[in-house]
Write a protein that holds these residues in place. Structure first.
Motif, short mmCIF file in Angstrom:
data_model
loop_
_atom_site.label_atom_id
_atom_site.label_comp_id
_atom_site.label_asym_id
_atom_site.label_seq_id
_atom_site.Cartn_x
_atom_site.Cartn_y
_atom_site.Cartn_z
N LYS A 102 0.82 -1.22 0.00
CA LYS A 102 0.00 0.00 0.00
C LYS A 102 0.85 1.27 0.00
O LYS A 102 0.38 2.32 -0.42
CB LYS A 102 -0.90 0.01 1.24
CG LYS A 102 -2.15 -0.81 1.07
CD LYS A 102 -3.01 -0.68 2.29
CE LYS A 102 -4.31 -1.44 2.13
NZ LYS A 102 -5.02 -1.55 3.41
N PHE A 180 -8.11 -2.78 -5.77
CA PHE A 180 -7.90 -1.34 -5.60
C PHE A 180 -6.40 -1.04 -5.52
O PHE A 180 -5.91 -0.11 -6.15
CB PHE A 180 -8.62 -0.84 -4.33
CG PHE A 180 -8.41 0.62 -4.09
CD1 PHE A 180 -9.10 1.57 -4.87
CD2 PHE A 180 -7.51 1.08 -3.14
CE1 PHE A 180 -8.88 2.93 -4.67
CE2 PHE A 180 -7.30 2.44 -2.94
CZ PHE A 180 -7.98 3.36 -3.71
N ASN A 181 -5.66 -1.87 -4.76
CA ASN A 181 -4.22 -1.65 -4.62
C ASN A 181 -3.50 -1.79 -5.97
O ASN A 181 -2.62 -0.99 -6.31
CB ASN A 181 -3.64 -2.61 -3.58
CG ASN A 181 -2.12 -2.49 -3.46
OD1 ASN A 181 -1.39 -3.39 -3.86
ND2 ASN A 181 -1.65 -1.36 -2.97
N GLN A 183 -4.76 -1.30 -8.97
CA GLN A 183 -5.11 -0.15 -9.83
C GLN A 183 -4.43 1.13 -9.36
O GLN A 183 -3.96 1.94 -10.16
CB GLN A 183 -6.62 0.03 -9.86
CG GLN A 183 -7.30 -1.09 -10.63
CD GLN A 183 -8.81 -1.11 -10.45
OE1 GLN A 183 -9.32 -0.72 -9.40
NE2 GLN A 183 -9.52 -1.58 -11.44
N GLU A 184 -4.36 1.28 -8.05
CA GLU A 184 -3.76 2.48 -7.48
C GLU A 184 -2.25 2.50 -7.78
O GLU A 184 -1.69 3.54 -8.13
CB GLU A 184 -4.04 2.47 -5.96
CG GLU A 184 -3.82 3.75 -5.23
CD GLU A 184 -4.54 4.96 -5.79
OE1 GLU A 184 -5.45 4.83 -6.63
OE2 GLU A 184 -4.15 6.06 -5.38
N ARG A 185 -1.60 1.34 -7.65
CA ARG A 185 -0.16 1.29 -7.95
C ARG A 185 0.09 1.53 -9.44
O ARG A 185 1.04 2.21 -9.81
CB ARG A 185 0.44 -0.04 -7.50
CG ARG A 185 0.72 -0.01 -6.01
CD ARG A 185 1.78 -0.97 -5.63
NE ARG A 185 1.30 -2.34 -5.66
CZ ARG A 185 2.07 -3.38 -5.95
NH1 ARG A 185 3.32 -3.22 -6.28
NH2 ARG A 185 1.57 -4.58 -5.94
N ARG A 187 -1.61 3.42 -11.32
CA ARG A 187 -1.79 4.86 -11.54
C ARG A 187 -0.54 5.62 -11.06
O ARG A 187 0.04 6.40 -11.81
CB ARG A 187 -3.03 5.36 -10.78
CG ARG A 187 -3.42 6.78 -11.07
CD ARG A 187 -4.59 7.24 -10.22
NE ARG A 187 -4.31 7.27 -8.79
CZ ARG A 187 -3.57 8.18 -8.18
NH1 ARG A 187 -3.03 9.16 -8.88
NH2 ARG A 187 -3.36 8.13 -6.88
N ILE A 188 -0.10 5.35 -9.83
CA ILE A 188 1.05 6.10 -9.29
C ILE A 188 2.32 5.76 -10.08
O ILE A 188 3.08 6.64 -10.47
CB ILE A 188 1.26 5.82 -7.78
CG1 ILE A 188 0.00 6.18 -6.99
CG2 ILE A 188 2.46 6.60 -7.24
CD1 ILE A 188 0.09 5.91 -5.49
#
Ligand code: DC
Length: 229
Positions: A102, A180-181, A183-185, A187-188
């Motif tokens: 995370k 979610f993790n 997709q979030e990674r 993106r970042i």
């Protein structure tokens, strides 16, 4: 002497980069370096020293602590790959937990962190005979690599693989959180300023959403053998 080449494998998280990289390293007797483990170990250091949590990030303090962080891969003959040691402690298992996943993309955004790790990675690959996986290997670490691969798969497929891995290890996680993790990674990692995840122009793309490990491995071995002959 047999020719030893440099192989760069980049791609999104949980695209099976490390599985393929380990198979290649074992077949060709090459060194395998999982650069994600290095970013994860720095993140663990930051968590352990209360420099980062879900609510805060003491970026300047982390930058000032970088000289105190020693990272080492030690080969484990029983496992058949090298495990990550942070300041002489084996952290191979802890760095794979969701709490590290995370926060790791935030740590990997810091240019000073990247500079330190990229220099260490380049040193490890100085003699060739290496297969390294990560996000910036073909673009930044080894722009002259002999073979560059870029792995992709749908976010859903990747989250399902990751979920199974963590459940098999006995971790208590839920699928939505993993998705979610992932997709979030993505993106970042893809939008950060320093060395975003990009496919190098000369990288060969593998979408393995529906391709088994054996098929990928065979195709990649053909690419390697062509470069060795
Ligand atoms: O490959 P992995 O999921 O274990 O990588 C963990 C994180 O580290 C990933 O979200 C992005 C970062 N990373 C990076 O920025 N550059 C690399 N060469 C390897 C990983």
């Amino acid at each position: 002497m047999t020719k030893k080449i440099t192989i760069a494998i980049d791609g999104f998280s949980s695209t099976g980069k490390s599985t393929i990289a380990k198979l290649i390293a074992n077949k060709y007797n090459y060194i395998y370096v999982d650069t994600g483990a290095m970013y994860r170990a720095v993140t663990m250091y930051a968590i352990d020293n209360k420099l980062i949590s879900n609510d805060f990030f003491k970026i300047e303090e982390l930058k000032n602590s970088l000289s105190k962080i020693s990272l080492l891969f030690k080969y484990n003959i029983d496992l058949g790959f090298a495990e990550m040691y942070l300041n002489n402690v084996n952290v191979e298992k802890e760095i794979r937990t969701l709490s590290v996943s995370k926060l790791v993309s935030k740590v990997a955004e810091i240019s000073e962190v990247r500079k330190k790790l990229v220099a260490e990675q380049q040193q490890m690959g100085i003699d060739g005979g290496i297969v390294m996986d990560g996000r910036d290997i073909g673009t930044v670490v080894f722009p002259e690599a002999d073979l560059k691969l870029f792995m992709t798969a749908s976010a859903d497929k990747r989250a399902t693989r990751r979920y199974k891995e963590l459940i098999d290890r006995g971790d208590k996680v839920n699928y939505e959180e993993i998705l979610f993790n992932v997709q979030e990674r993505d993106r970042i990692d893809s939008t950060r300023e320093d060395s975003p995840l990009l496919k190098a122009d000369d990288a060969i793309e593998f979408d393995n959403s529906d391709m088994g490990i054996q098929e990928q491995f065979e195709r990649i071995c053909t690419l390697i053998d062509n470069r060795l002959s």
